[in-house]
Design an enzyme around this catalytic site. Sequence first.
Site, short mmCIF file in Angstrom:
data_model
loop_
_atom_site.label_atom_id
_atom_site.label_comp_id
_atom_site.label_asym_id
_atom_site.label_seq_id
_atom_site.Cartn_x
_atom_site.Cartn_y
_atom_site.Cartn_z
N LYS A 28 0.36 -0.78 -0.17
CA LYS A 28 0.03 0.02 -0.07
C LYS A 28 0.72 1.33 0.22
O LYS A 28 0.93 2.57 -0.48
CB LYS A 28 -1.06 -0.18 1.25
CG LYS A 28 -2.37 -0.35 1.32
CD LYS A 28 -3.15 -1.24 2.31
CE LYS A 28 -4.02 -2.12 2.35
NZ LYS A 28 -4.63 -2.78 2.96
N GLN A 76 -5.66 -2.23 9.68
CA GLN A 76 -4.77 -3.41 8.73
C GLN A 76 -5.66 -4.42 9.57
O GLN A 76 -5.30 -4.61 10.66
CB GLN A 76 -3.91 -3.94 8.79
CG GLN A 76 -3.39 -4.86 7.78
CD GLN A 76 -4.06 -5.12 6.52
OE1 GLN A 76 -3.91 -4.58 5.72
NE2 GLN A 76 -4.21 -6.17 6.08
N ASP A 112 -11.75 1.94 3.45
CA ASP A 112 -12.34 -0.30 3.05
C ASP A 112 -13.29 0.31 2.89
O ASP A 112 -13.90 -1.24 2.14
CB ASP A 112 -11.44 -0.52 4.74
CG ASP A 112 -10.27 -1.21 4.24
OD1 ASP A 112 -10.39 -1.73 3.00
OD2 ASP A 112 -10.44 -1.61 5.53
N1 GUN Z 1 -6.60 -7.86 5.29
C1 GUN Z 1 -7.09 -8.31 4.29
N2 GUN Z 1 -7.84 -7.63 3.36
C2 GUN Z 1 -8.15 -6.30 3.46
C3 GUN Z 1 -8.91 -5.41 3.43
O1 GUN Z 1 -9.48 -4.84 1.89
N3 GUN Z 1 -9.02 -4.09 4.14
C4 GUN Z 1 -8.39 -4.53 5.70
N4 GUN Z 1 -8.61 -2.71 6.70
N5 GUN Z 1 -7.39 -4.79 6.15
C5 GUN Z 1 -7.17 -6.45 4.93
#
Ligand code: GUN
Length: 283
Positions: free
Chosen positions: A53, A97, A120
């Site tokens: 990211k 996350q 998200d």
């Molecule tokens: N863990 C796995 N996929 C995601 C996601 O799309 N967003 C977040 N915040 N955590 C994740």
Amino acid sequence: MGEIISGRTLAASLKQKMAEEVATFESKYGRVPQLTVILVGEDPGSVSYVTGKAKSCAEVGINNSTVRLSDKTTEEELLTLIAQLNTDDAVDGILVQLPLPKHIDSDKVIAAINQEKDVDGFHPLNVAALWQKQPCTLPCTPKGIIKMLKSKNIAMAGKTAVVIGRSNIVGLPVSKLLLDENATVTICHSRTPNLKEVCLKADILVVAIGRPKMVTGDMVKEGAVVIDVGVNRNPETGKLCGDCDFDSCVEKALFITPVPGGVGPMTICCLMENTIECFLKKH
Ligand code: GUN
């Protein structure tokens, strides 16, 4: 032999366009978007996502700060940090996350994020808006999947879509987006007894179950589109692999996404897009 849908290539071209747009923001708005990512603990998968990211933010010109907290962080400490970021005008997007350590209630944490900064699309108000077909921030992985299908002009209306997995992150929202594209959607899960039979009916098969190579070619209808959301370590080779057995599925599929280089890069690409959308809503 199916055609591979490269998420890596599609994401690169979309990120290039976003970079051009973001390059105009400094003069238009006096600053660029800011995404803050919070990582609690050292889960290797999460560490690698968070690094990806940060790299994409740099490519697009989005400011990124990653807050790395120990796995001993309390729920209260995390909620205090989120409250600070919620009121910080310089922060456009907040991403926590997942998964979080077991002693922290993820639902409570997600609900604490300011809805306008929820890049998200996991906040209960965003989820409600999605299911009511109201404007909202779409979850990144489902959004990326629909973009991949559209990039190859794959028709969804009137098609039979089968989604394996019912998670809040992928299975449920991608099912809703496919429904909104007028597909007929079946959601399968670990308690579905006749999985192979259901899969064989799918024109579009989305697999998000988190089990290496669970879907094999004999479960795929000739000419189907296979979207593999899994990111697993192959227990034998240690290499990344999806939820589908690529070599047997590609023989039957018309289109298929690889792992790595398929859905993963599109998820991050949509996170960039969501961050820009949150920024633009404020300006
Ligand atoms: N863990 C796995 N996929 C995601 C996601 O799309 N967003 C977040 N915040 N955590 C994740």
